[in-house]
Design an enzyme around this catalytic site. Structure first.
Site, PDB file in Angstrom:
ATOM      1  N   HIS A 478       0.823  -1.302  -0.015  1.00  0.00           N
ATOM      2  CA  HIS A 478      -0.031  -0.029  -0.058  1.00  0.00           C
ATOM      3  C   HIS A 478       0.844   1.146   0.094  1.00  0.00           C
ATOM      4  O   HIS A 478       2.037   1.138   0.320  1.00  0.00           O
ATOM      5  CB  HIS A 478      -1.009   0.121   1.251  1.00  0.00           C
ATOM      6  N   HIS A 485       1.622   2.482  11.081  1.00  0.00           N
ATOM      7  CA  HIS A 485       2.168   2.406  12.172  1.00  0.00           C
ATOM      8  C   HIS A 485       1.961   3.727  12.962  1.00  0.00           C
ATOM      9  O   HIS A 485       1.477   3.746  14.157  1.00  0.00           O
ATOM     10  CB  HIS A 485       3.501   1.813  12.111  1.00  0.00           C
TER      11      HIS A 485
END
Length: 609
Positions: A478, A485
């Protein structure tokens, strides 16, 4: 019956009030940079004048094995249409993999086969439609935004990709030995970039800089500040947050916090991580780079050393964020704070003695409440950042920038990568030479009994300027901006700062029972922790500072792996912070108690809920 009716009505009204609060949040305009259609193919090639998409995320689509670039512009438009539609049928129409002769990698045509000799499969894109989903709590995924990402020809990207290269070169230097010569060289090199020199020179800043860019400007680095985060507490104490190292005392005070065991009920989890082999990087040949851009599923091919150790080097941190359960570090931090009996925010109820309050916290305002909330905000942050990734910015990953630099270096007259010239010319050539020597040494290593040189095409140099990656598969499937994160880190840490007394000083009992400050770092072999607080003037670390630092550690840990840039971290933690605040605001409507939360934000201001 009247009482029951009132409860039904009141419950409905609370939901309406929360929905009204969410509705009244202004939905921002989402702005990307102007690169997606800027760069064009030359008129003497296939698809003349069509967009080349060299500055966009194209990983997984079919790429030219000679250039590493997208083969067909229409494939990218099919990709975008699927993202906007968000349904599984449109997504299935997007071409995945090299398409030679099928969407699967055959030995001799693309990636090396698996260990058993079978073809290497392709990796699908990850959660392409997540940003289009709706939610019943917190800001809608489209109600928060991020500013445009740095462009390919920008001074900011020169700094960012330079930092990525240097991070790869110092990946095996222990955090406690950042006085190493190569780190000093990194500091000098980064400080020479125009982006860092803006503040170093003083005087007025260029009027062309946006407000977001001005906020992202960095002061010149030192060995004590390089590769660190930018929030309060990031520059205090050791590089790693204490919440990435220490544990809690556990049942019957059976552990010392420096043992590094986090108590999960009657179980305990060790903070040590599985150590990968030092000095081994990936995607350092152009063929392997193109394979990965075509979506080759080469996950799981990294090599591990025996045993576990505390996070000692940047490579260890990269391993942590390779396999973490996404909210894992913040769940650990919450358990550690609860185990240390760190007080809650002073605005929360039920903090007096039991004989005064007559009730204790648990289902509300207690451990189970906050532990579940830390995980609850994570998935909502992921949806919001997925919308930014796929539907707005579609920023290419650092590994792809490395591919552009390598191809331009070898083909400076190629019109299809003419747009790379400003970036390439601004890069530190000594840094690039170091990268090429590093990659050449990597490419002469052996995978089992097979030298990596066997992966080369005829005439291909082993001394590439590709970005050395910590993971065989490179980045996830992606786009780069924003960072999942980092968005989750921003959301989870904001929840923790809202619940706990963020100004509380972290202390532990000494052998005499006195509460003393601490700052632990791993020993050289990574097998134990030592207290180095005296090196920092015995100044106590705070809850806010170490929570901000764990947010930065996890976010920048992805940069250490080579899969993200600095701006991915910086802008995404703020996005996650907004998601968490919105959820906390709506949940506050559901309680009968009169309370408040005081939340210190990443920009240094304070928000009161």
């Amino acid at each position: 019956m009247a009482s029951q009716y009132n409860r039904f009505t009141e419950a409905y009204n609370v939901r309406l009030e929360a929905a009204t609060l969410a509705k009244n949040r202004p939905h921002p305009i989402h702005l990307a940079n102007t690169e997606e259609l800027r760069y064009r193919r030359p008129f003497d090639c296939e698809f003349p004048g069509q967009p080349s998409h060299i500055a966009s995320y194209t990983k997984g689509l079919p790429h030219d094995p000679k250039t590493g670039l997208l083969i067909k512009p229409n494939d990218f438009q099919t990709f975008i249409r699927a993202l906007d539609a968000g349904d599984e049928f449109s997504i299935r129409e997007v071409p995945l993999g090299p398409q030679i002769p099928e969407p699967r990698f055959i030995s001799g045509i693309a990636s090396t086969p698996k260990a058993d000799g079978s073809p290497t499969d392709v990796r699908a894109w990850e959660s392409m439609a997540a940003g289009n989903t709706y939610d019943l709590e917190g800001p809608d995924a489209h109600a928060v935004t991020m500013p445009p990402a740095p462009a390919l020809d920008s001074k900011e990207l020169v700094y960012e990709i330079s930092e990525s290269y240097w991070m790869a070169l110092v990946r095996d230097v222990p955090f406690t030995r950042f006085d190493d010569d190569v780190v000093r060289d990194a500091v000098r090199s980064l400080n020479q970039t125009e982006w860092i020199r803006f503040l170093a020179k003083g005087g007025p800043l260029p009027p062309s800089l946006s407000d977001a860019q001005r906020k992202r400007l960095r002061k010149p680095f030192t060995i004590d500040t390089v590769f660190r985060g930018v929030t309060k507490g990031d520059l205090e104490g050791p590089y790693l947050s204490q919440f990435m190292l220490i544990g809690n005392s556990g049942i019957a005070n059976g552990n010392k916090i420096e043992d590094g065991f986090v108590q999960y009920g009657a179980h305990r989890v060790d903070q040590k991580v599985r150590a990968v082999e030092d000095g081994r990087d990936y995607m350092t040949t152009f063929k392997s780079f193109v394979d990965v851009q075509n979506g080759a599923d080469v996950r799981g091919r990294e090599v591990y050393s025996d045993g576990f150790r505390f996070i000692t080097t940047p490579r260890d941190l990269a391993t942590y964020v390779h396999f973490d359960a996404l909210y894992q570090a913040y769940l650990n931090a919450c358990l550690i704070l609860l185990g240390m009996k760190v007080p809650f925010d002073k605005g929360l109820p039920f903090q007096l003695d039991d004989d005064v309050d007559k009730q204790q916290t648990f289902a509300t305002f207690g451990g189970p409440h906050i532990l579940s909330l830390v995980t609850e905000v994570a998935t909502r942050a992921l949806k919001a950042v997925r919308f930014q990734k796929y539907n707005v910015h579609r920023r290419l990953r650092p590994e792809a920038v490395g591919g552009l630099i390598e191809y331009y270096h070898n083909n400076p007259d190629s019109e299809i990568v003419a747009g790379v010239k400003p970036l390439y010319e601004a890069l530190d050539k000594d840094m690039l030479n170091r990268v090429s020597m590093h990659n050449e040494s990597q490419n002469k290593l052996c995978d089992g009994d097979v030298p990596r040189m066997s992966d080369f095409e005829d005439g291909e140099s082993s001394a590439t300027r590709l970005l050395p990656m910590a993971f065989p598969e490179g980045s996830p499937m992606h786009p780069s901006y924003g960072a999942g994160h980092a968005a989750v880190a921003g959301a989870c840490v904001t929840v923790l700062k809202a619940f706990f007394d963020h100004g509380h000083e972290l202390r532990m009992p000494d052998e005499n029972g006195n509460m003393v400050p601490f700052a632990f770092v791993p020993t050289r072999d990574g097998q134990s922790l030592k207290n180095v607080i005296s090196e920092y003037g015995n100044k106590p670390l705070t809850v806010e500072g170490e929570l901000n630092k764990v947010c930065s550690n996890i976010s920048i840990g992805r940069n250490w792996a080579g899969v993200h840039y600095f701006t991915d971290y910086r802008e995404s933690i703020t996005l996650g912070e907004k998601i968490a605040i919105g959820i906390l605001e709506e949940q506050k409507l559901t309680y009968g108690e009169n309370f408040s939360m005081t939340v210190p934000l990443f920009d240094g201001t304070v928000y009161r809920i």
